[in-house]
Design a protein around this motif. Structure first.
Motif, short mmCIF file in Angstrom:
data_model
loop_
_atom_site.label_atom_id
_atom_site.label_comp_id
_atom_site.label_asym_id
_atom_site.label_seq_id
_atom_site.Cartn_x
_atom_site.Cartn_y
_atom_site.Cartn_z
N PRO A 283 0.80 -1.23 0.00
CA PRO A 283 0.00 0.00 0.00
C PRO A 283 0.83 1.28 0.00
O PRO A 283 0.46 2.25 -0.65
CB PRO A 283 -0.84 -0.12 1.28
N ALA A 284 1.93 1.31 0.73
CA ALA A 284 2.75 2.53 0.78
C ALA A 284 3.38 2.80 -0.58
O ALA A 284 3.42 3.94 -1.06
CB ALA A 284 3.82 2.42 1.86
N ILE A 285 3.89 1.75 -1.22
CA ILE A 285 4.49 1.91 -2.54
C ILE A 285 3.45 2.38 -3.54
O ILE A 285 3.70 3.30 -4.34
CB ILE A 285 5.15 0.60 -3.00
N HIS A 286 2.26 1.81 -3.53
CA HIS A 286 1.21 2.23 -4.45
C HIS A 286 0.78 3.67 -4.18
O HIS A 286 0.49 4.42 -5.12
CB HIS A 286 0.00 1.28 -4.34
N ALA A 287 0.76 4.06 -2.91
CA ALA A 287 0.36 5.43 -2.58
C ALA A 287 1.36 6.44 -3.13
O ALA A 287 0.98 7.44 -3.76
CB ALA A 287 0.22 5.58 -1.06
N LEU A 288 2.65 6.20 -2.92
CA LEU A 288 3.66 7.13 -3.44
C LEU A 288 3.69 7.10 -4.97
O LEU A 288 3.90 8.14 -5.60
CB LEU A 288 5.04 6.79 -2.88
#
Length: 302
Positions: A283-288
């Motif tokens: 999720p963090a990678i997709h958000a950035l």
């Protein structure tokens, strides 16, 4: 026995291409830069802690000026790989070898469709930080290593730099090392590009937590894909990040500040695609990745 002088064409007159061209020319090779948009010659300069390095490196501004060479070093941004096709058509002969000096984990797959069958390709990971300060002029702030596979073509590539200021290191675990490099890039590049700050931004405790999360997601994606990423690889990636000086920038930060596209799809995107293909949450990678994709191409003037 000294290695004979080679005819080398460096495609891309950005920070990496200019610096590598200067080092190789100073080492006695016959080097040309290839760039339609950034003529740099007849000489290039690299600012180092030990003093400026200036070398005679002519710039070709059109593929029609080029002829087959011993080595082609592809130093464009990864998203510009296809734009090198006209250059490759003129520079690559039956005996030419091609080294790919780009970010990412799929160097060979990215370049193979652009080359004739049988051309040997050497993927290369760069462990040095350089910044373009003007046409034909870079600032070298950190690192000296280029990491390549442990095969014979890579050994020939290493000979180009033997005894010079850039050190080529051969690794049999190259695939894992490529992911080790992605661990560094997936943390440092997006955060600096989005904040507009250099490595000093990681002194912020909340940013440090985000960095840890990004790295853990990338590690999980790599291991799910069967990459032999060991704790030693992970610890070395963390050491690289911790060892960067606070005033060190990243390639995506420099691109962002210059209003150029960034390589987020080749860095975060590569990890996100791997995670998705293997059912690993990121999720963090997709958000950035979403935030970087939404950024305007130009940074508003201050």
């Amino acid at each position: 026995m000294s290695y004979p002088s080679q005819r080398i064409a460096v495609i891309g007159a950005g920070a990496v291409g200019t610096t590598v061209a200067a080092v190789l020319a100073a080492h006695g090779h016959r080097v040309v830069l290839c760039s339609r948009h950034s003529p740099a010659g007849p000489a290039v300069t690299v600012d180092r802690a030990s003093g400026a390095l200036t070398a005679a490196v002519p710039t070709l501004t059109g593929p029609g000026q080029a002829e087959a060479v011993d080595w082609v070093l592809l130093a464009t941004k990864a998203y510009d790989t296809a734009s090198a096709t006209p250059w490759l058509e003129h520079l690559v002969g039956p005996r030419t070898r091609v080294a790919v000096l780009q970010n990412g984990i799929d160097h060979v797959e990215r370049v193979r469709p652009l080359l004739p069958l049988g051309i040997r390709i050497v993927p290369a990971l760069l462990y040095f930080a350089v910044e373009l300060v003007g046409p034909g002029h870079t600032r070298w702030s950190w690192g000296t290593d280029i990491v390549v596979p442990g095969d014979d073509p890579a050994a020939e590539f290493a000979q180009l730099f033997a005894g010079g200021e850039l050190h080529v290191v051969q690794r049999k675990d190259f695939d894992a090392v490529a992911w080790q490099k992605i661990l560094v890039n997936v943390v440092t590049n997006p955060i600096t590009a989005l904040t507009g700050r250099r490595m000093e931004v990681f002194r912020d405790g909340e940013i440090d937590v985000l960095a840890h999360t990004l790295m853990e997601e990338a590690i999980a994606a790599a291991r799910a894909a069967g990459v032999g990423l060991t704790e030693e690889h992970v610890n070395q990636a963390r050491d690289v990040i911790c060892g960067l000086a606070p005033d060190t920038g990243t390639s995506m930060l420099y691109d962002r500040l210059a209003g150029r596209p960034t390589e987020h799809q080749l860095i975060l995107g590569a990890v996100a695609r791997t995670a998705d293909a293997n059912g690993v949450p990121a999720p963090a990678i997709h958000a950035l990745l979403a935030l970087l994709h939404a950024l305007p191409e130009k940074v508003p003037a201050a």
